[in-house]
Design a protein around this motif. Structure first.
Motif, PDB file in Angstrom:
ATOM      1  N   HIS A 183      -4.762  12.142   0.165  1.00  0.00           N
ATOM      2  CA  HIS A 183      -3.354  11.440   0.218  1.00  0.00           C
ATOM      3  C   HIS A 183      -3.038  10.602  -1.042  1.00  0.00           C
ATOM      4  CE1 HIS A 183      -0.100   9.128   1.236  1.00  0.00           C
ATOM      5  NE2 HIS A 183      -0.731   8.063   0.970  1.00  0.00           N
ATOM      6  N   GLU A 184      -4.293   9.904  -1.799  1.00  0.00           N
ATOM      7  CA  GLU A 184      -4.114   9.133  -2.898  1.00  0.00           C
ATOM      8  C   GLU A 184      -4.000  10.175  -4.119  1.00  0.00           C
ATOM      9  OE1 GLU A 184      -4.403   5.924  -3.413  1.00  0.00           O
ATOM     10  OE2 GLU A 184      -4.484   5.653  -1.207  1.00  0.00           O
ATOM     11  N   LYS A 185      -4.688  11.157  -4.015  1.00  0.00           N
ATOM     12  CA  LYS A 185      -4.534  12.268  -5.195  1.00  0.00           C
ATOM     13  C   LYS A 185      -3.186  12.856  -5.219  1.00  0.00           C
ATOM     14  CE  LYS A 185      -9.413  13.662  -5.739  1.00  0.00           C
ATOM     15  NZ  LYS A 185     -10.345  14.818  -5.271  1.00  0.00           N
ATOM     16  N   LEU A 186      -2.780  13.094  -4.090  1.00  0.00           N
ATOM     17  CA  LEU A 186      -1.281  13.535  -3.987  1.00  0.00           C
ATOM     18  C   LEU A 186      -0.359  12.475  -4.219  1.00  0.00           C
ATOM     19  CD1 LEU A 186      -1.111  15.316  -0.464  1.00  0.00           C
ATOM     20  CD2 LEU A 186      -1.022  16.591  -2.795  1.00  0.00           C
ATOM     21  N   VAL A 187      -0.306  11.362  -3.944  1.00  0.00           N
ATOM     22  CA  VAL A 187       0.394  10.360  -4.302  1.00  0.00           C
ATOM     23  C   VAL A 187       0.412  10.150  -6.178  1.00  0.00           C
ATOM     24  CG1 VAL A 187       1.130   7.798  -4.242  1.00  0.00           C
ATOM     25  CG2 VAL A 187       0.586   9.254  -1.940  1.00  0.00           C
ATOM     26  N   ASN A 188      -0.710  10.084  -6.463  1.00  0.00           N
ATOM     27  CA  ASN A 188      -1.070   9.742  -8.065  1.00  0.00           C
ATOM     28  C   ASN A 188      -0.846  11.288  -8.897  1.00  0.00           C
ATOM     29  OD1 ASN A 188      -1.814   7.113  -7.394  1.00  0.00           O
ATOM     30  ND2 ASN A 188      -3.930   7.716  -7.281  1.00  0.00           N
ATOM     31  N   GLN A 189      -0.320  12.062  -7.956  1.00  0.00           N
ATOM     32  CA  GLN A 189      -0.037  13.327  -8.587  1.00  0.00           C
ATOM     33  C   GLN A 189      -0.979  13.884  -9.462  1.00  0.00           C
ATOM     34  OE1 GLN A 189       3.981  13.821 -10.301  1.00  0.00           O
ATOM     35  NE2 GLN A 189       4.749  12.080  -8.979  1.00  0.00           N
ATOM     36  N   GLU A 190      -2.364  13.677  -8.883  1.00  0.00           N
ATOM     37  CA  GLU A 190      -3.587  14.306  -9.497  1.00  0.00           C
ATOM     38  C   GLU A 190      -3.763  15.961  -9.199  1.00  0.00           C
ATOM     39  OE1 GLU A 190      -7.019  11.932  -8.917  1.00  0.00           O
ATOM     40  OE2 GLU A 190      -5.858  10.545  -8.986  1.00  0.00           O
ATOM     41  N   ILE A 191      -3.149  15.863  -7.866  1.00  0.00           N
ATOM     42  CA  ILE A 191      -3.040  17.343  -7.420  1.00  0.00           C
ATOM     43  C   ILE A 191      -1.633  17.696  -6.782  1.00  0.00           C
ATOM     44  CG2 ILE A 191      -5.495  17.850  -7.029  1.00  0.00           C
ATOM     45  CD1 ILE A 191      -4.702  17.099  -3.916  1.00  0.00           C
ATOM     46  N   SER A 195       0.386  19.382  -3.358  1.00  0.00           N
ATOM     47  CA  SER A 195       0.083  19.948  -2.012  1.00  0.00           C
ATOM     48  C   SER A 195      -0.120  21.479  -2.067  1.00  0.00           C
ATOM     49  CB  SER A 195       1.416  19.365  -0.752  1.00  0.00           C
ATOM     50  OG  SER A 195       1.138  20.242   0.098  1.00  0.00           O
ATOM     51  N   GLU A 196       0.850  21.977  -2.877  1.00  0.00           N
ATOM     52  CA  GLU A 196       0.872  23.541  -3.239  1.00  0.00           C
ATOM     53  C   GLU A 196      -0.376  23.907  -3.610  1.00  0.00           C
ATOM     54  OE1 GLU A 196       4.056  25.096  -5.493  1.00  0.00           O
ATOM     55  OE2 GLU A 196       3.540  27.082  -5.011  1.00  0.00           O
ATOM     56  N   GLN A 197      -1.190  23.311  -4.771  1.00  0.00           N
ATOM     57  CA  GLN A 197      -2.234  23.613  -5.142  1.00  0.00           C
ATOM     58  C   GLN A 197      -3.384  23.691  -4.006  1.00  0.00           C
ATOM     59  OE1 GLN A 197      -2.810  25.243  -8.068  1.00  0.00           O
ATOM     60  NE2 GLN A 197      -4.595  25.678  -7.184  1.00  0.00           N
ATOM     61  N   LEU A 198      -3.331  22.509  -3.272  1.00  0.00           N
ATOM     62  CA  LEU A 198      -4.405  22.375  -2.240  1.00  0.00           C
ATOM     63  C   LEU A 198      -4.268  23.275  -1.485  1.00  0.00           C
ATOM     64  CD1 LEU A 198      -6.328  19.879  -1.395  1.00  0.00           C
ATOM     65  CD2 LEU A 198      -4.478  18.917   0.045  1.00  0.00           C
ATOM     66  N   THR A 199      -2.981  23.711  -0.812  1.00  0.00           N
ATOM     67  CA  THR A 199      -2.685  24.617   0.023  1.00  0.00           C
ATOM     68  C   THR A 199      -3.289  25.831  -0.189  1.00  0.00           C
ATOM     69  OG1 THR A 199      -0.784  23.387   0.962  1.00  0.00           O
ATOM     70  CG2 THR A 199      -1.085  25.661   1.599  1.00  0.00           C
ATOM     71  N   SER A 200      -2.890  26.480  -1.417  1.00  0.00           N
ATOM     72  CA  SER A 200      -3.347  27.709  -1.906  1.00  0.00           C
ATOM     73  C   SER A 200      -4.891  27.649  -2.081  1.00  0.00           C
ATOM     74  CB  SER A 200      -2.851  27.679  -3.600  1.00  0.00           C
ATOM     75  OG  SER A 200      -1.653  27.913  -3.603  1.00  0.00           O
ATOM     76  N   ASP A 201      -5.606  26.370  -2.457  1.00  0.00           N
ATOM     77  CA  ASP A 201      -6.883  26.354  -2.699  1.00  0.00           C
ATOM     78  C   ASP A 201      -7.567  26.571  -1.302  1.00  0.00           C
ATOM     79  OD1 ASP A 201      -6.807  25.829  -5.296  1.00  0.00           O
ATOM     80  OD2 ASP A 201      -7.544  23.832  -5.162  1.00  0.00           O
ATOM     81  N   ILE A 203       5.451   8.854   1.249  1.00  0.00           N
ATOM     82  CA  ILE A 203       5.067   9.713   2.074  1.00  0.00           C
ATOM     83  C   ILE A 203       4.067   9.647   3.127  1.00  0.00           C
ATOM     84  CG2 ILE A 203       5.546  11.744   0.390  1.00  0.00           C
ATOM     85  CD1 ILE A 203       2.352  12.160   0.191  1.00  0.00           C
ATOM     86  N   SER A 204       4.049  10.035   4.265  1.00  0.00           N
ATOM     87  CA  SER A 204       2.870   9.699   5.190  1.00  0.00           C
ATOM     88  C   SER A 204       1.392  10.065   4.803  1.00  0.00           C
ATOM     89  CB  SER A 204       3.381  10.420   6.523  1.00  0.00           C
ATOM     90  OG  SER A 204       2.226  10.970   7.210  1.00  0.00           O
ATOM     91  N   LEU A 205       0.516   9.515   5.506  1.00  0.00           N
ATOM     92  CA  LEU A 205      -0.906   9.685   5.117  1.00  0.00           C
ATOM     93  C   LEU A 205      -1.091  11.260   5.404  1.00  0.00           C
ATOM     94  CD1 LEU A 205      -3.214   6.926   6.633  1.00  0.00           C
ATOM     95  CD2 LEU A 205      -3.340   8.106   4.393  1.00  0.00           C
TER      96      LEU A 205
END
Lengths: 480, 134
Positions: free
Chosen positions: A6-14, A16-22, A62-64
């Motif tokens: 969640h932190e990484k998403l919010v800080n835009q380090e990754i 969700s699309e990338q995470l999901t593809s991974d 965004i939610s957790l």
């Protein structure tokens, strides 16, 4: 793990699309061997992920659970997608609505990767009763992942999703969590709505999370718990944020250890040693270990094998080839069949062995002349077991023991003997019979044939006291 | 002899006799009984299957006989929430009782309605088509 993502998403380090593809990449690589998934929703998942990414870019809160990819046991309905319950009878079925837990997770912008394998209608302890495939244990692919939520547990263990949902009627979340080395929580009966869960035994079924960590289990529980007008048993108000109850402090907590759970002969020595070590660690953390006795627990499995099949026989009456599911009528339309033939032939052809066995057993137990002897007697013993827990919970806050009597067993080892397979649930069924919450957490592992096989520790708590249960599991998890 | 002690002894002797009787009494579901149960359950089974079920179901019934060792003379069965009371006899498993809600119809969405119809094995227009009863 969820908080970090969640932190990484919010800080835009990754994204969700990338995470999901991974995750889809991991599934492509590992799942041909593990066979945890029954179907994937690639487009649907990636679409959701992009929508979450857009929200983040726009600076929306965004939610957790937003944008975090999860897996769902294939006995829960996701509108517009197939749901098989691991049975041939639902091979062509598309869910026309969302289960309440799915609706709740959709509200949190969760990303659903796909649906996971299970024993047919959640009846089994190994996924070998699935009509489609047998899932392998990621720790040792010659062994079962446990069941019935074996697909969900294997997917979490093999990093093919961030977390998963399972269902637990007699241990179906906790036993596979134990076998795969992950966390599995069965909440109190009535904490989570069962609406949209394909029913097996309605007075025992409960949905819960399978996760990497206790904190993740708490986060997911917070989002799926709560009352529902579509499930009259889901009555507890949902105002607890379970992850905020995790202090990791268990000083002076009274933990009961039932002597019956460590009786000679019933428990593998590897499991026994690891659980006994964990008990010592709890003591070191300041918990008070109390010897307790639960003699009536000895009746739990027998009680279960009356109540469960009785409810199964009633719940599975709906699979009759008339309103949904596979029907013999389509393929034999030229024959002169009457209505009754459709029932008999559709059920004979499309229901699996274990499902039929349990329907037959339940039909017998409920049939004229036997109701008092079996079902009513079992419901009385259930009262006895409940009473015993009530009394024990006046002396202790939690009860600790092994989750399963053995390590993950070999594929094919127990398929020929139903009764032996049933014994796999000996420590877990009690919580369903009593309606109390219980969690399995990894406590260690034993090296067998060159593979590290996990051992699960089970904690059982008071009705609706998930706070204490999760906090203690969290404390133990941190120390081990 | 004190009457109470006598009653206690009598009870335990009877219980023990029952236990012995039960352990000797092998539960056997005959093939014919299995077929009758299959008929009630609306499942067509073959002769061979009946034989297999007869053994498997007998094994499980033998196992659940254990319940007869539990003394349930003074306790009531667990009750569904709608019938539950707070007394020892007939409590709901979580202590819940009388879950009620407003008797109001909430329309399903069109997608849900169409989804239900799509799942009919056989249909005519928007109706679920079934075979003749006789």
């Amino acid at each position: 793990m969820i908080k970090e993502l969640h932190e990484k998403l919010v800080n835009q380090e990754i994204t969700s699309e990338q995470l999901t593809s991974d995750y889809f990449g991991a599934i492509e690589k590992k799942d041909p061997k593990i066979e945890a998934y029954l179907n994937l929703n690639k487009e649907f998942a990636l679409g959701k992920a992009r929508a979450v990414d857009k929200k983040i870019k726009n600076g929306e809160e965004i939610s957790l659970l937003a944008g975090i990819p999860c897996a769902v046991k294939d006995n829960m309905c996701l509108e517009g997608l197939p749901v098989t319950a691991g049975s041939k009878v639902l091979e062509n079925y598309t869910a026309p609505y969302d289960a309440t837990v799915i609706k709740k997770l959709k509200k949190e912008d969760a990303v659903f990767l796909g649906k996971t394998n299970l024993d047919e209608f959640a009846m089994g302890s190994s996924t070998e009763n699935s009509a489609y495939q047998t899932t392998k244990n990621p720790r040792d692919p010659s062994r079962v992942p446990g069941g019935s939520s074996g697909g969900s547990a294997a997917a979490v263990a093999a990093d093919m999703c961030a977390y998963a949902l399972g269902s637990d009627t007699g241990g179906s979340i906790r036993q596979p969590a134990s076998f795969c080395g992950v966390v599995g929580l069965k909440p109190t009966y009535g904490l989570v709505s069962r609406y949209g869960l394909i029913a097996m035994a309605s007075s025992l079924d409960q949905i819960g999370p399978i996760t990497k960590t206790v904190e993740d289990a708490a986060i997911v529980l917070t989002k799926i718990a709560g009352p529902d007008r579509n499930d009259a048993t889901a009555v507890k108000s949902a105002d607890t944020i379970y992850e905020n109850c995790l202090t990791g402090e268990i000083k002076n907590l009274r933990i009961g250890v039932p002597k019956e759970y460590f009786a000679e002969g019933g428990l593998d020595s590897e499991v026994k040693n690891i659980i006994e070590e964990s008990i010592k660690k709890c003591e070191k953390m300041g918990a008070e270990i109390v010897d307790v006795s639960l003699p009536n627990s000895d009746f739990a499995l027998a009680t279960y094998y009356i109540i469960m099949p009785s409810e199964v026989s009633s719940n599975l009456a709906r699979f009759d080839g008339i309103r949904f599911g596979q029907s013999i009528g389509e393929e034999k339309s030229e024959e002169n069949l009457v209505l009754k033939d459709i029932y008999f032939k559709s059920r004979a052809k499309y229901l699996g062995k274990e499902a039929k066995r349990r329907i037959m057993l339940g039909t017998y137990a409920l049939s004229a002349g036997y109701y008092d002897q079996y079902y009513k007697k079992a419901q009385k013993v259930r009262s006895l077991i409940r009473k015993e827990f009530e009394e024990t919970f006046r002396r202790v806050d939690l009860i600790l023991g092994p989750t399963a009597p053995t390590l993950a067993f070999k594929i094919g080892e127990k398929t020929e003997n139903p009764l032996e397979m049933y014994l796999s649930d000996i420590y877990t069924v009690t919580a369903n019979i009593a309606g109390i919450p219980a969690i399995s957490i990894p406590a260690g592992s034993a090296r067998i044939e060159g593979k590290d096989l996990p051992v699960g520790l089970q904690l059982m708590g008071k009705w609706f006291d998930e706070e204490t249960l999760l906090n203690c599991a969290y404390a133990i998890g941190k120390k081990l | 002899m004190n009457v109470q002690i006598f009653e206690c002894l009598k009870h335990s002797i009877i219980q023990n006799c029952l236990k012995i009787q039960n352990s000797k009494f092998l539960i056997m579901l005959s093939k014919e009984e299995v077929k009758k149960v299959a008929d009630l359950a609306r499942i067509e089974i073959t002769d061979q299957e009946a034989e297999k079920y007869s053994k498997e179901l007998s094994d499980i019934l033998g196992f659940v006989e254990k319940l007869n060792e539990a003394d349930t003379d003074k306790i009531g069965p667990i009750a569904p929430a709608r019938l539950a009371t707070q007394s020892v006899a007939g409590r709901h498993i979580t202590g819940a009782k009388n879950a009620t809600r407003e008797d109001k119809i909430i329309e399903a969405s069109n997608e849900t309605k169409e989804g239900i119809i799509k799942n009919f094995p056989e249909k005519k227009d928007r109706f679920d088509k079934v075979k003749a009863v006789f």
